[in-house]
Design an enzyme around this catalytic site. Structure first.
Site, PDB file in Angstrom:
ATOM      1  N   GLY A  46       0.791  -1.229   0.000  1.00  0.00           N
ATOM      2  CA  GLY A  46       0.000   0.000   0.000  1.00  0.00           C
ATOM      3  C   GLY A  46       0.824   1.280   0.000  1.00  0.00           C
ATOM      4  O   GLY A  46       0.439   2.270  -0.619  1.00  0.00           O
ATOM      5  N   LYS A  90       3.760  -8.805  -7.001  1.00  0.00           N
ATOM      6  CA  LYS A  90       3.637  -7.343  -6.890  1.00  0.00           C
ATOM      7  C   LYS A  90       4.724  -6.642  -7.687  1.00  0.00           C
ATOM      8  O   LYS A  90       4.473  -5.624  -8.335  1.00  0.00           O
ATOM      9  CB  LYS A  90       3.689  -6.916  -5.424  1.00  0.00           C
ATOM     10  CG  LYS A  90       2.406  -7.234  -4.682  1.00  0.00           C
ATOM     11  CD  LYS A  90       2.439  -6.714  -3.250  1.00  0.00           C
ATOM     12  CE  LYS A  90       1.114  -7.032  -2.562  1.00  0.00           C
ATOM     13  NZ  LYS A  90       1.155  -6.752  -1.124  1.00  0.00           N
ATOM     14  N   CYS A 213      -7.806  -9.341  11.040  1.00  0.00           N
ATOM     15  CA  CYS A 213      -7.760  -8.576   9.807  1.00  0.00           C
ATOM     16  C   CYS A 213      -7.471  -7.115  10.131  1.00  0.00           C
ATOM     17  O   CYS A 213      -8.246  -6.439  10.800  1.00  0.00           O
ATOM     18  CB  CYS A 213      -9.104  -8.723   9.088  1.00  0.00           C
ATOM     19  SG  CYS A 213      -9.166  -7.782   7.572  1.00  0.00           S
TER      20      CYS A 213
HETATM   21  P1  ATP Z   1      -2.132  -6.821   4.293  1.00  0.00           P
HETATM   22  O1  ATP Z   1      -1.126  -7.594   5.094  1.00  0.00           O
HETATM   23  O2  ATP Z   1      -2.749  -5.693   5.055  1.00  0.00           O
HETATM   24  O3  ATP Z   1      -3.097  -7.643   3.544  1.00  0.00           O
HETATM   25  P2  ATP Z   1       0.039  -6.320   2.481  1.00  0.00           P
HETATM   26  O4  ATP Z   1       0.622  -7.661   2.845  1.00  0.00           O
HETATM   27  O5  ATP Z   1      -0.127  -5.998   1.037  1.00  0.00           O
HETATM   28  O6  ATP Z   1      -1.358  -6.087   3.158  1.00  0.00           O
HETATM   29  P3  ATP Z   1       1.236  -3.730   2.939  1.00  0.00           P
HETATM   30  O7  ATP Z   1       1.426  -3.060   4.240  1.00  0.00           O
HETATM   31  O8  ATP Z   1       0.297  -3.106   1.952  1.00  0.00           O
HETATM   32  O9  ATP Z   1       0.889  -5.247   3.234  1.00  0.00           O
HETATM   33  O10 ATP Z   1       2.641  -3.862   2.230  1.00  0.00           O
HETATM   34  C1  ATP Z   1       3.783  -4.410   2.828  1.00  0.00           C
HETATM   35  C2  ATP Z   1       4.548  -5.122   1.750  1.00  0.00           C
HETATM   36  O11 ATP Z   1       5.810  -5.514   2.260  1.00  0.00           O
HETATM   37  C3  ATP Z   1       3.832  -6.374   1.238  1.00  0.00           C
HETATM   38  O12 ATP Z   1       3.650  -6.276  -0.160  1.00  0.00           O
HETATM   39  C4  ATP Z   1       4.814  -7.497   1.613  1.00  0.00           C
HETATM   40  O13 ATP Z   1       4.845  -8.512   0.654  1.00  0.00           O
HETATM   41  C5  ATP Z   1       6.137  -6.755   1.708  1.00  0.00           C
HETATM   42  N1  ATP Z   1       7.104  -7.440   2.581  1.00  0.00           N
HETATM   43  C6  ATP Z   1       6.980  -7.666   3.897  1.00  0.00           C
HETATM   44  N2  ATP Z   1       8.053  -8.344   4.368  1.00  0.00           N
HETATM   45  C7  ATP Z   1       8.880  -8.543   3.311  1.00  0.00           C
HETATM   46  C8  ATP Z   1      10.140  -9.190   3.157  1.00  0.00           C
HETATM   47  N3  ATP Z   1      10.760  -9.782   4.181  1.00  0.00           N
HETATM   48  N4  ATP Z   1      10.717  -9.228   1.928  1.00  0.00           N
HETATM   49  C9  ATP Z   1      10.083  -8.652   0.876  1.00  0.00           C
HETATM   50  N5  ATP Z   1       8.891  -8.016   0.973  1.00  0.00           N
HETATM   51  C10 ATP Z   1       8.286  -7.964   2.166  1.00  0.00           C
END
Ligand code: ATP
Ligand code: ZN
Length: 292
Positions: A46, A90, A213
């Site tokens: 996001g 993504k 959630c």
């Molecule tokens: P939600 O958990 O609320 O459904 P989301 O997983 O898309 O949403 P966001 O806060 O929108 O979470 O985005 C965080 C992003 O960081 C995500 O796309 C997630 O895949 C990425 N991410 C988190 N940890 C890692 C990691 N260790 N390596 C690569 N990407 C990561």
């Protein structure tokens, strides 16, 4: 892992001249420097996807995207991704959209979890050598992840490679968020001051509750993305003042800022090395009160 190499210089003349007006108006002395900059974004969710789009529209030279996730229906209440992207990783979806917005930008994508042993080494190496000029470090890292482990991995890597980065976060209740600038040795690193995150009520999302959630709003995430890129540009293009910490409390329209000094007893050894280097450097230079 894909690189979208620019095929033509089309970031339209009109668009470019609107950006260069910042220079004519005396806001940014060297806007064209943006074409020479390379920024790594970890987490293209996001906040990260919108930050990437802003940088691409500003005409950055190169961006490197890391994310392990794929686009899902539950992401559609945020900005950037569209239903046609569902099922794509993504980074792939982002690469396609971003390269069509501005083909001048070099876009490198990595579908990976940066916290695994093998990938962490790759991530470290990428920070050191994947800048715009081959073999040079990237200029900055933007952390847009949603968990503590990934933030700590970025923190260790940036302390080791001495790279300035911005941490960002949006609370689980979707109505507050923050950005924090981390200049190794100069400002508190993520390991120096974790209690601050807790006391500011923004660590909720980093301790993910299984089965719960989290709320999310495109508004709050868009605002945090804007804060993040605005301050990254201020730091890199040297205009205005960058706060060490900038918060956003949507319910009261409160924007706290604060200064964060490093902790001499930080658990991260590279942080302590950078602190010593910074002190030594400060002693050798006359004080500069005008630093942005
Ligand atoms: P939600 O958990 O609320 O459904 P989301 O997983 O898309 O949403 P966001 O806060 O929108 O979470 O985005 C965080 C992003 O960081 C995500 O796309 C997630 O895949 C990425 N991410 C988190 N940890 C890692 C990691 N260790 N390596 C690569 N990407 C990561
Ligand atoms: Zn530290």
């Amino acid at each position: 892992n894909v690189s979208y190499i620019p095929h033509k210089l089309v970031h339209s003349d009109q668009c470019y001249s609107r950006l260069m007006a910042l220079k004519r108006m005396g806001i940014v002395n060297n806007y064209e420097k943006i074409r020479k900059l390379c920024i790594t974004i970890v987490g293209i969710g996001g906040v990260g996807s919108v930050a990437a789009e802003m940088l691409v529209r500003c005409g950055i030279g190169k961006i490197i995207l890391f994310d392990y996730d794929q686009v899902e229906w539950s992401n559609m209440n945020r900005l950037f991704y569209q239903p046609r992207h569902i099922g794509l990783s993504k980074v792939e979806a982002a690469g396609l959209t971003l390269s069509s917005i501005n083909p001048d930008v070099i876009i490198e994508t990595h579908h990976m979890d940066i916290t695994k042993v093998e990938t962490y080494e790759f991530f470290l190496d990428s920070l050191e050598t994947s800048g715009l000029t081959f073999g040079h470090p990237v200029d900055m890292v933007l952390s847009c992840v949603d968990n503590f482990e990934a933030r700590m991995a970025i923190n260790s890597a940036c302390n080791e490679k001495n790279i300035t980065w911005f941490e960002s976060g949006v609370a689980e209740n979707a109505v507050s968020g923050h950005i924090q600038m981390i200049v190794p040795g100069k400002t508190a690193c993520f390991a120096c001051a974790p209690p601050l995150m807790v006391s500011a009520g923004i660590d909720e999302k980093s301790i993910k509750k299984e089965g719960v959630c989290a709320a999310s709003l495109p508004t709050t995430m868009g605002i945090i993305s804007g804060f993040l890129v605005q301050n990254a540009l201020k730091k890199l293009l040297q205009f205005g003042k960058v706060s060490d910490y900038l918060g956003y409390m949507a319910l009261t329209d409160f924007f706290p800022t604060m200064t964060l000094k490093p902790n001499p007893f930080c658990q991260d050894n590279y942080c302590k090395i950078r602190q010593d280097e910074y002190k030594l450097n400060e002693k050798q230079q006359p004080p500069d009160n005008c630093e942005p």
